[in-house]
Design a protein around this motif. Structure first.
Motif, short mmCIF file in Angstrom:
data_model
loop_
_atom_site.label_atom_id
_atom_site.label_comp_id
_atom_site.label_asym_id
_atom_site.label_seq_id
_atom_site.Cartn_x
_atom_site.Cartn_y
_atom_site.Cartn_z
N PRO A 175 -63.17 -54.56 10.24
CA PRO A 175 -63.07 -53.26 9.59
C PRO A 175 -62.24 -53.32 8.33
N ALA A 176 -61.28 -54.25 8.30
CA ALA A 176 -60.42 -54.35 7.12
C ALA A 176 -61.16 -54.94 5.94
N ALA A 177 -62.33 -55.60 6.21
CA ALA A 177 -63.08 -56.22 5.12
C ALA A 177 -63.76 -55.19 4.25
N GLU A 178 -63.88 -53.96 4.71
CA GLU A 178 -64.53 -52.90 3.94
C GLU A 178 -63.48 -51.94 3.40
N PRO A 179 -63.07 -52.10 2.12
CA PRO A 179 -62.04 -51.22 1.57
C PRO A 179 -62.52 -49.79 1.49
N LYS A 180 -61.65 -48.87 1.84
CA LYS A 180 -62.03 -47.46 1.81
C LYS A 180 -61.84 -46.85 0.43
N ASP A 181 -60.94 -47.42 -0.36
CA ASP A 181 -60.64 -46.87 -1.68
C ASP A 181 -60.75 -47.97 -2.73
N VAL A 182 -61.39 -47.66 -3.85
CA VAL A 182 -61.52 -48.61 -4.96
C VAL A 182 -61.22 -47.87 -6.25
N ARG A 183 -60.41 -48.48 -7.12
CA ARG A 183 -60.10 -47.88 -8.41
C ARG A 183 -60.77 -48.67 -9.52
N ARG A 184 -61.51 -47.98 -10.39
CA ARG A 184 -62.20 -48.64 -11.50
C ARG A 184 -61.96 -47.86 -12.78
N ASP A 185 -61.25 -48.49 -13.71
CA ASP A 185 -61.05 -47.90 -15.04
C ASP A 185 -60.59 -46.44 -14.96
N GLY A 186 -59.62 -46.17 -14.09
CA GLY A 186 -59.08 -44.82 -13.99
C GLY A 186 -59.83 -43.93 -13.03
N VAL A 187 -61.03 -44.37 -12.58
CA VAL A 187 -61.81 -43.59 -11.62
C VAL A 187 -61.52 -44.12 -10.23
N PHE A 188 -61.12 -43.25 -9.34
CA PHE A 188 -60.75 -43.62 -7.98
C PHE A 188 -61.92 -43.30 -7.06
N ILE A 189 -62.50 -44.33 -6.44
CA ILE A 189 -63.65 -44.14 -5.55
C ILE A 189 -63.17 -44.31 -4.12
N ARG A 190 -63.38 -43.30 -3.32
CA ARG A 190 -62.94 -43.34 -1.92
C ARG A 190 -64.03 -42.75 -1.02
N GLU A 191 -63.85 -42.96 0.28
CA GLU A 191 -64.80 -42.42 1.23
C GLU A 191 -64.72 -40.90 1.29
N PHE A 192 -65.84 -40.30 1.62
CA PHE A 192 -65.93 -38.84 1.75
C PHE A 192 -65.00 -38.33 2.85
N GLU A 193 -64.36 -37.19 2.57
CA GLU A 193 -63.56 -36.49 3.56
C GLU A 193 -64.09 -35.07 3.70
N ARG A 194 -63.88 -34.49 4.86
CA ARG A 194 -64.44 -33.16 5.15
C ARG A 194 -64.03 -32.13 4.08
N GLU A 195 -62.83 -32.28 3.53
CA GLU A 195 -62.34 -31.32 2.53
C GLU A 195 -63.11 -31.41 1.21
N ASP A 196 -63.89 -32.48 1.04
CA ASP A 196 -64.65 -32.67 -0.21
C ASP A 196 -65.97 -31.91 -0.19
N GLN A 197 -66.37 -31.37 0.93
CA GLN A 197 -67.71 -30.81 1.11
C GLN A 197 -68.10 -29.83 0.01
N GLU A 198 -67.22 -28.89 -0.30
CA GLU A 198 -67.56 -27.85 -1.29
C GLU A 198 -67.83 -28.44 -2.67
N GLU A 199 -66.96 -29.36 -3.12
CA GLU A 199 -67.14 -29.97 -4.44
C GLU A 199 -68.36 -30.89 -4.46
N VAL A 200 -68.58 -31.60 -3.36
CA VAL A 200 -69.75 -32.49 -3.27
C VAL A 200 -71.04 -31.68 -3.40
N LEU A 201 -71.12 -30.57 -2.69
CA LEU A 201 -72.33 -29.74 -2.75
C LEU A 201 -72.50 -29.12 -4.13
N ARG A 202 -71.40 -28.78 -4.79
CA ARG A 202 -71.49 -28.22 -6.14
C ARG A 202 -72.10 -29.24 -7.10
N ILE A 203 -71.60 -30.48 -7.05
CA ILE A 203 -72.11 -31.53 -7.93
C ILE A 203 -73.56 -31.85 -7.61
N PHE A 204 -73.88 -31.91 -6.32
CA PHE A 204 -75.26 -32.19 -5.91
C PHE A 204 -76.20 -31.09 -6.38
#
Length: 280
Positions: free
Chosen positions: A44-73
């Motif tokens: 499980p440790a081989a799969e990083p949950k958070d990655v930072r690229r050029d100032g953009v932070f990429i992380r796994e979805f969390e339940r609190e993100d639902q509203e913003e995710v649906l807005r963007i979609f």
């Protein structure tokens, strides 16, 4: 209206500005590392949950993100209405010829210059109406299938995941991965970027996150399907190493009805892409 099972919905929307605005789009060697040995257990440790690229932070979805995710979609899908209705017609020479023929026939039958001049406007108005109808139905299908419960559909099943891109503390992009055991591929899905944050390489960073996920989980290839009209989106896939494998001019979006008028005024090009990571 026919709404396909969520496993059959393979639409991908990658939103990008002009190709030149995307960093790293020139051809370069695609090195994704060596896949894990066959049968090797992945920690499980081989799969990083958070990655930072050029100032953009990429992380796994969390339940609190639902509203913003649906807005963007929602924003990304609704942009397809004018793109499909107006920009998309330039990819359909057969439709252009048919509309021109109907305009000429209007003059031949009515002998009215006014009605003839109005004919193209009526045709394009009908095209916009049916584009909106079809795409709204497609959006409703998505919001009632996988996007209704992202955690249950993408986060809990083995072989699937969903990520968000965060910039300055705000969710600005989304992407999903869905594994297919039958052919050992992972599908890149639901990619979209907030319109206010485009041109910053966010879509490319999200795409790379899916490719890294596929390599870490020993998939043979990454695939995607898209109805994107903008050339920049297709160049983005190619910059990530994807190759187009097929293209259909008569694609049926999930949610489309069998109405002849709908089929007459709404046509969309569907492309399939594949990035082979290793040979089977």
């Amino acid at each position: 209206m026919h709404c396909s099972s969520p496993k059959m919905v393979c639409e991908t929307k990658i939103v990008a500005d002009e190709h030149e605005a995307i960093p790293g789009t020139k051809k370069e060697p695609m090195m994704w590392g060596s896949p894990a040995a066959p049968g090797a257990a992945l920690s499980p440790a081989a799969e990083p949950k958070d990655v930072r690229r050029d100032g953009v932070f990429i992380r796994e979805f969390e339940r609190e993100d639902q509203e913003e995710v649906l807005r963007i979609f929602h924003e990304g899908i609704m942009e397809r209405i004018p793109n499909s209705a107006f920009r998309g017609i330039w990819q359909q020479p057969r439709t252009q010829f048919l509309y021109a023929f109907l305009t000429v026939m209007c003059f031949y039958v009515t002998k009215s210059v006014t009605l003839t001049c109005c004919a193209p406007l009526i045709l394009m108005g009908a095209r916009y109406y049916y584009s909106r109808k079809v795409i709204q139905n497609y959006l409703d299908c998505a919001l009632n299938t996988d996007m209704a419960d992202i955690e249950a559909y993408y986060m809990k099943p083995t072989g699937s995941s969903f990520w968000v891109a965060v910039l300055d503390g705000r969710v600005v992009g989304i992407v999903a991965a869905q594994g297919h055991e039958d052919d050992n591929t992972v599908e890149l899905r639901r990619m979209s970027v907030d319109s206010r944050y485009r041109g910053k390489g966010i879509a490319k960073a999200l795409g790379r996150r899916v490719l890294e996920y596929a390599v870490r989980n020993n998939y043979a290839a990454v695939v995607l399907g898209t109805t994107a009209v903008k050339l920049a989106a297709h160049k983005l896939y190619e910059s990530l190493g994807f190759c187009r494998t097929s293209q259909s001019e008569d694609y049926r979006l999930p949610g489309m009805s069998r109405s002849p008028l709908e089929r007459f005024f709404f046509q969309i090009r569907h492309s399939r892409y594949r990035l082979q990571l290793r040979e089977e």
